[in-house]
Design a protein around this motif. Structure first.
Motif, mmCIF file in Angstrom:
data_model
loop_
_atom_site.group_PDB
_atom_site.id
_atom_site.type_symbol
_atom_site.label_atom_id
_atom_site.label_comp_id
_atom_site.label_asym_id
_atom_site.label_seq_id
_atom_site.Cartn_x
_atom_site.Cartn_y
_atom_site.Cartn_z
ATOM 1 N N MET A 1 7.789 1.039 13.928
ATOM 2 C CA MET A 1 7.459 1.175 12.385
ATOM 3 C C MET A 1 8.597 1.748 11.723
ATOM 4 N N THR A 2 8.933 0.976 10.738
ATOM 5 C CA THR A 2 10.239 1.587 9.953
ATOM 6 C C THR A 2 9.784 2.271 8.654
ATOM 7 N N SER A 3 8.374 2.020 8.423
ATOM 8 C CA SER A 3 7.859 2.805 6.993
ATOM 9 C C SER A 3 8.208 4.343 6.951
ATOM 10 N N SER A 4 8.160 4.873 5.958
ATOM 11 C CA SER A 4 8.421 6.292 5.694
ATOM 12 C C SER A 4 6.994 6.878 5.658
ATOM 13 N N PRO A 5 6.779 8.220 5.762
ATOM 14 C CA PRO A 5 5.468 8.926 5.648
ATOM 15 C C PRO A 5 5.140 8.735 3.999
ATOM 16 N N THR A 6 4.050 8.990 3.730
ATOM 17 C CA THR A 6 3.914 9.076 2.339
ATOM 18 C C THR A 6 3.390 10.469 1.953
ATOM 19 N N ALA A 7 3.002 10.650 0.608
ATOM 20 C CA ALA A 7 3.119 11.978 0.455
ATOM 21 C C ALA A 7 1.811 12.840 0.900
ATOM 22 N N SER A 8 0.849 11.923 1.315
ATOM 23 C CA SER A 8 -0.438 12.517 2.196
ATOM 24 C C SER A 8 -0.226 12.628 3.512
ATOM 25 N N GLY A 9 1.133 12.519 3.812
ATOM 26 C CA GLY A 9 1.442 12.918 5.438
ATOM 27 C C GLY A 9 1.146 12.010 6.409
ATOM 28 N N ARG A 10 0.616 10.640 5.956
ATOM 29 C CA ARG A 10 0.460 9.658 6.971
ATOM 30 C C ARG A 10 1.186 8.494 6.557
ATOM 31 N N ARG A 11 1.726 8.016 7.601
ATOM 32 C CA ARG A 11 2.307 6.428 7.695
ATOM 33 C C ARG A 11 1.860 5.461 7.188
ATOM 34 N N GLY A 123 7.716 2.397 -1.685
ATOM 35 C CA GLY A 123 6.717 1.659 -1.431
ATOM 36 C C GLY A 123 6.478 0.347 -0.545
ATOM 37 N N TYR A 124 5.580 -0.294 -0.398
ATOM 38 C CA TYR A 124 5.678 -1.282 0.514
ATOM 39 C C TYR A 124 6.583 -2.619 -0.167
ATOM 40 N N PHE A 125 6.565 -2.624 -1.626
ATOM 41 C CA PHE A 125 7.458 -3.645 -2.125
ATOM 42 C C PHE A 125 8.805 -3.479 -1.873
ATOM 43 N N GLU A 126 9.200 -2.198 -1.620
ATOM 44 C CA GLU A 126 10.810 -1.809 -1.229
ATOM 45 C C GLU A 126 10.898 -2.050 0.204
ATOM 46 N N HIS A 127 10.025 -1.784 1.085
ATOM 47 C CA HIS A 127 10.017 -1.809 2.388
ATOM 48 C C HIS A 127 10.263 -3.332 2.763
ATOM 49 N N ALA A 128 9.402 -4.047 1.993
ATOM 50 C CA ALA A 128 9.631 -5.843 2.293
ATOM 51 C C ALA A 128 10.818 -6.498 1.542
ATOM 52 N N ALA A 129 11.658 -5.845 0.742
ATOM 53 C CA ALA A 129 12.439 -6.297 0.097
ATOM 54 C C ALA A 129 13.370 -7.253 0.972
ATOM 55 N N GLY A 130 13.833 -8.539 0.459
ATOM 56 C CA GLY A 130 14.405 -9.575 1.100
ATOM 57 C C GLY A 130 13.499 -10.488 2.245
ATOM 58 N N VAL A 171 10.438 -9.886 -3.124
ATOM 59 C CA VAL A 171 9.661 -10.155 -2.113
ATOM 60 C C VAL A 171 8.809 -11.622 -2.192
ATOM 61 N N ARG A 172 8.439 -11.985 -1.202
ATOM 62 C CA ARG A 172 7.683 -13.258 -1.417
ATOM 63 C C ARG A 172 6.229 -12.833 -1.380
ATOM 64 N N ILE A 173 5.318 -13.211 -1.921
ATOM 65 C CA ILE A 173 4.122 -12.748 -1.831
ATOM 66 C C ILE A 173 2.996 -13.877 -1.138
ATOM 67 N N VAL A 174 2.508 -13.096 -0.285
ATOM 68 C CA VAL A 174 1.522 -14.169 0.673
ATOM 69 C C VAL A 174 0.140 -13.167 0.662
ATOM 70 N N ALA A 175 -0.905 -13.766 -0.006
ATOM 71 C CA ALA A 175 -2.149 -12.984 -0.235
ATOM 72 C C ALA A 175 -3.229 -13.532 0.692
ATOM 73 N N ALA A 176 -4.224 -12.915 1.007
ATOM 74 C CA ALA A 176 -5.377 -13.544 1.829
ATOM 75 C C ALA A 176 -6.580 -12.943 1.543
ATOM 76 N N THR A 177 -7.845 -13.654 1.826
ATOM 77 C CA THR A 177 -9.173 -12.873 1.663
ATOM 78 C C THR A 177 -10.236 -13.445 2.584
ATOM 79 N N ASN A 178 -11.025 -12.996 3.017
ATOM 80 C CA ASN A 178 -12.262 -13.515 3.610
ATOM 81 C C ASN A 178 -13.330 -14.006 2.722
ATOM 82 N N ARG A 179 -13.165 -13.682 1.523
ATOM 83 C CA ARG A 179 -14.296 -14.162 0.620
ATOM 84 C C ARG A 179 -13.874 -15.430 0.023
ATOM 85 N N ASP A 180 -14.885 -16.103 -0.414
ATOM 86 C CA ASP A 180 -14.729 -17.269 -1.397
ATOM 87 C C ASP A 180 -14.128 -16.742 -2.692
ATOM 88 N N PRO A 181 -12.852 -17.125 -2.966
ATOM 89 C CA PRO A 181 -12.120 -16.623 -4.178
ATOM 90 C C PRO A 181 -12.844 -16.937 -5.561
#
Length: 354
Positions: A1-11, A123-130, A171-181
Motif C-alpha cells: 500500500m502506498t497511501s500515507s496515514p491520515t490524521a486519525s492515525g489509520r491508513r 487525499g485519494y484524488f492526489e494518490h490516484a493522479a494520472g 483522475v478518471r472517475i469510475v463509480a459504482a453502487t449496488n442500489r438502483d441509482p
C-alpha cells in the motif's frame, strides 16, 4: 500500500495498484479471457463489448450491480484497458469512511486544519493522479459531500481541507453502487445532478443467475487459482459440480468463490459439496452474538455481515437509533435507510431528521 496515514492515525482503505503489478500477480493462473473478467455467457460478452468501447475514453463510468457481482473487477478492467493503465488504480469504499473524515480522505488536508491534523496529507484524488479513482458504493456518501464531489467533477480542481492552493484533479472517475441509482435519487440518497454527472456511461454488471454457463467456468477458474496457490492437484467430484450448477447463488460470484474455497480447504483430494441449498454448509451457518462479540462463519457476505452488525448493535443499545448511528460512525439517515431495507418498514422521515 502506498497511501500515507491520515490524521486519525489509520491508513486509507484504498489500495493503489498498477496494471503491470496485477498482470504479474495473475500469470501463474493463466491469462484472463477479457482483462480480469471471466464468462462466455451472452450477458458477459455484452458487458465486455461495452467496456471495450468506453475504456479508451476518459468519460466517467457508473457501474451498477448487485453485491458480489464483481463491480471492482469491472472497474479495474476499464482502467487496465485505458490510456491510464500504467497509472495507479485507487479504490475507495465511500460507505466505509466516517462522514466527518470523508472530505479530508478524498481531497487531503493541511496541517492544523482540524483537531489531530498534525501534518499535511494528500487525499485519494492526489494518490490516484494520472490513473483511475474508483468510488465504490458512492450512494452511501453523505449528501453534503456529494455536492463537493460534483463541484470537483465539474471544475476539475479541488482544495485540500484547510488549504488555499488549487489542485488539478488528474483522475478518471469510475463509480459504482449496488442500489438502483434512480430509486436512490427518488429516496434522496443520491443527488440527481451528481447521478447524471456520473452516469455519462452506465454499465450494468449481470448477476450470476443471468450468466448461464458461466458458473462452472468460474468454479474451474477458482479451482485453478486455489491449486496454484496451495500447490495441490485437487478436483471436484461430479456431485460437487452438480451442486454448483443447480444452486442459485444469491450472493453471486463472491458467494460462489467463498463456498468453493471452504470446500477446497476441507477436502483431501476430491472436493465435495452438499446438495443444492446448502453449498459447503454455509446456508446452515448463522452469525451469532455472544458476550457482546459477533461471530461470523466463513463465507458470510459483506452485506450480511453489515446487517448483523447494525441490527446487533441496535438491539444492544435498546433500540436507540441515534446512539447506534453514532457508534457505527454513520449518519442517522443512513441507518434508517438500512433498517428500512432490512425490516421492510418505511422510514419515519420526521424521526430520521431529528
Amino acid at each position: 500500500m502506498t497511501s500515507s496515514p491520515t490524521a486519525s492515525g489509520r491508513r486509507p482503505a484504498a489500495r493503489k495498484t498498477t496494471a503491470s503489478a496485477r498482470k504479474k500477480a495473475t500469470q501463474t493462473a493463466g491469462p484472463a479471457p477479457y482483462g480480469l473478467l471471466y464468462g462466455t455467457s451472452e450477458a458477459m460478452q455484452a458487458l465486455c463489448k461495452q467496456i471495450g468501447k468506453v475504456a479508451p475514453s476518459m468519460i466517467t463510468v457508473f457501474i451498477v450491480g448487485e453485491s458480489g457481482t464483481g463491480k471492482e473487477l469491472v472497474a479495474r478492467t476499464i482502467h487496465d484497458k485505458s490510456a491510464r493503465a500504467d497509472g495507479p488504480f485507487v479504490p475507495v469504499n465511500c460507505g466505509a469512511i466516517p462522514p466527518s473524515l470523508i472530505e479530508a480522505e478524498l481531497f487531503g488536508h493541511e496541517r492544523g486544519s482540524f483537531t489531530g491534523a498534525i501534518q499535511s496529507q494528500p487525499g485519494y484524488f492526489e494518490h490516484a493522479a494520472g490513473g483511475t479513482l474508483f468510488l465504490d458504493e458512492v450512494t452511501e456518501m453523505p449528501l453534503e459531500m456529494q455536492t463537493k464531489l460534483l463541484r470537483v467533477l465539474e471544475a476539475g480542481t479541488f482544495h485540500r481541507v484547510g488549504g488555499t492552493e488549487e489542485k488539478r484533479a488528474d483522475v478518471r472517475i469510475v463509480a459504482a453502487t449496488n442500489r438502483d441509482p434512480q430509486q436512490a435519487v427518488q429516496d434522496n440518497i443520491l443527488r440527481e445532478d451528481l447521478y447524471y454527472r456520473l452516469a455519462v456511461f452506465p454499465l450494468r454488471v449481470p448477476p450470476l443467475r443471468e450468466r448461464s454457463g458461466d458458473i462452472e467456468l468460474l468454479a474451474n477458474r477458482f479451482l485453478e487459482v486455489f491449486n496454484a496457490n496451495q500447490q495441490t492437484p485437487k478436483t471436484y467430484s461430479p456431485q460437487a459440480l452438480d451442486a454448483v450448477r443447480n444452486y442459485p447463488w444469491p450472493g453471486n460470484v463472491r458467494e460462489l468463490r467463498n463456498a468453493l474455497y471452504r470446500a477446497f480447504i476441507m477436502a483431501d483430494s476430491i472436493i465435495e459439496l452438499p446438495p443444492p441449498g446448502q453449498p459447503s454448509g454455509l446456508a446452515s451457518a448463522k452469525p451469532t452474538w455472544r458476550d457482546g462479540c459477533l461471530t461470523l462463519p466463513v463465507g458470510t457476505t459483506l452485506a450480511d455481515a453489515q446487517r448483523e452488525l447494525i441490527l446487533g448493535i441496535l438491539a444492544h443499545l435498546d433500540g436507540d437509533k441515534r446512539e447506534t448511528a453514532r457508534t457505527l460512525g454513520i449518519s442517522l439517515k443512513t441507518l434508517y435507510n438500512r433498517l428500512e431495507a432490512y425490516q421492510g418498514k418505511p422510514v419515519d422521515e420526521d424521526e430520521a431528521a431529528q
